[in-house]
Design a protein around this motif. Sequence first.
Motif, PDB file in Angstrom:
ATOM      1  N   TYR A 102       0.833  -1.196   0.000  1.00 36.87           N
ATOM      2  CA  TYR A 102       0.000   0.000   0.000  1.00 36.87           C
ATOM      3  C   TYR A 102       0.869   1.247   0.000  1.00 36.87           C
TER       4      TYR A 102
ATOM      5  N   MET B 294      -7.243  -0.417   3.249  1.00 44.24           N
ATOM      6  CA  MET B 294      -5.904  -0.607   2.716  1.00 44.24           C
ATOM      7  C   MET B 294      -5.829  -1.897   1.911  1.00 44.24           C
TER       8      MET B 294
ATOM      9  N   VAL C 281      -4.955  -2.388  -2.019  1.00 44.76           N
ATOM     10  CA  VAL C 281      -3.873  -3.240  -2.520  1.00 44.76           C
ATOM     11  C   VAL C 281      -4.426  -4.290  -3.476  1.00 44.76           C
TER      12      VAL C 281
END
Lengths: 267, 270, 152
Positions: free
Chosen positions: A55, C6, C10
């Motif tokens: 990320y 998150m 991803v």
Amino acid sequence: MLKLIDKILDSIQALGNASLGRLQALGRAGVFLLSSLMWGGPGSAGFGDLVKQIYSIGVRSLSIIIVAGFFVGMVLGLQGYTILSDFGSEAALGTMVSLTLLRELGPVVTALLFAGRAGSALTAEIGLMKATEQISAMEMMGVDPLKRIITPRLWAGFISMPILALLFSLVGIWGGAYVGINMLGVDEGAYWGNMQASVEFYDDIIKGLIKSLVFGLVVTWIAVYQGFDSIPTSEGISKATTQTVVVASLAVLGLDFVLTAIMLGSI
Amino acid sequence: MSSEEAFVSIRGMSFSRGNRLIFNNIDLDIPRGKVTAIMGPSGTGKTTLLRLIGGQILPDVGTIEVDGHNVPTLKRTQLFELRKKSMGMLFQSGALFTDLSVFDNVAFPIRLHSDLPESMVRDLVLMKLEAVGLRGARDLMPAELSGGMARRVALARSVALDPEMILYDEPFTGLDPISLGITVKLIKSLNDALSLTSVLVTHDVEEACTIADYVCLLSEGGVIGFDTPENLIENGSEQVRQFMQGKPDGPVPFHFPANDFSEDLLKGVK
Amino acid sequence: MRTRLMELAVGAFIVMGIIGLIVMALRVSGLSATDAGDKYTIKAYFENLGGLTERAKVSMSGVTIGRVSKVYLDTEDYVAVVEMEINKSMSTLTLDTSAAILTAGLLGEKYIGLTVGAEDEYLADGDVIEDTQSALVLEELIGQFLFSKAEE
């Protein structure tokens, strides 16, 4: 006369000393890479950590990569058109834009942007962890910082870079198409058709991706190593961050030549 | 030297950094289950001594035995095992992981070193946080804590794995009087409740004397005194008393070693 | 919640990468699904390749139906051998199919053009095309032209 000889000897010694220092640093960095990778696969430090790193390294570099890719593609379209129209072969614009991006600019520019955007951040982050004794704290808990901190970051760089480079090239090709077809009036069929005729899936796309895999590993390696090896003061960290960008950029350009030579040689 | 069983025992240890000899052939025993304060002027290597005990740096010669294991000769994995089992360390800055919440910071060593189910980890973490009075702060991030609170969280984290010994690096520096009082009380109560061996590095004579069972005074590369605080203040050598009473000049010179001052001034004229 | 976002990001990132690769393969390199399928190999002998290289196109009436997979010299007869992989979907090349080395445009790349004949039987894996026409080499053409002019 003797003084002069002395001076020459001194500078030779300084040179030797400096090269020994470099060599030592290189050796340390090599051992560092090996021991971090020895901790095994991408998930070895916990899957959550890897996701977090992808990320912060990959996803957050996405915007800069896409914007840069689009502009680079548009510039290629514009420049390519002016050059090619001199030979009356504007139809080859798609070929030119796509091959330039896939083979060179995609992997290289992405790696350079990556070094500036994610590499420097990595170095600063790890340097600060060191300065605030977080790394020592981890060691004192009986946790190997190489495994917990370094390995997930290395893998995240390794995974993110090819994706970023791919998207860079893709956006760039569309940027070139936008300028070429919509603004300069290149025939749409010619743009895509010629591109498809000359771009090879393995030779151009996959080899470009292999390049960016290597760049991903090298840039992240340099970044985490510089952070880990930094002197934990504000000056030391700022120096390490600069070093990361400089060394990583040079490494990418140098390696690009080597890789290109190997790849062209093997065709 | 005490007659009690030693948890840490250092024999003939020397350590130098660059050309500077920091420890010169020192012997030291740190008794089990007691609070031992390591004191001495700045730059005598108190923190270095902690790092040596923790195995983060290696001595030039000599042995450092912790619970019967000679730390400098341990392999990396053995060292990690020893640290995990019997050592906790509280760093001066707290060294909390800035990207984890208070709860996750304390849970970090437990999650890594055990396969306990998450509900049990939660209970353990809450117990540790309760002990330092910060159970209510579990969802805060380290950046939101005051210095004193951060150090208490760090303390909770260092006892998370129930170590046998805790090394405190300057635990009293930079705290307001209230936090200082809390920290002193916590160190004492943790030591008694968990029957820990505590080693603390500090400048703070007064606080150290209130909680330490023994004081070890370091100066100029050697141990110049090791006794109970009362004995040191009353019966120590002149050098020891200078430190314990905080006199500016005495056997420990005020001046850093230098050549003659007037000579030095005259040199500039030339 | 933070970690969930998150993880989603991803996941989306990786999916973007995969989709990007597929788009790249199909749209940019023109790799088609049938292209990746089964192939069979046929051979042809040429006097002169005139710059034909491996991976050149093999086309019929302008449609690409395969690629040149290998180019080498037959050391007994001293002729060039070209092996080409043809898509299985084009399995109806007659035995008397002819092959010619052609040039895309005046200066473009060389490719092989196939033209089917009238036989009933079809070429199979490993068969040889008998009827071939070598590349036009500009120098030879000019030479012939001058020669014939001189004869007149």
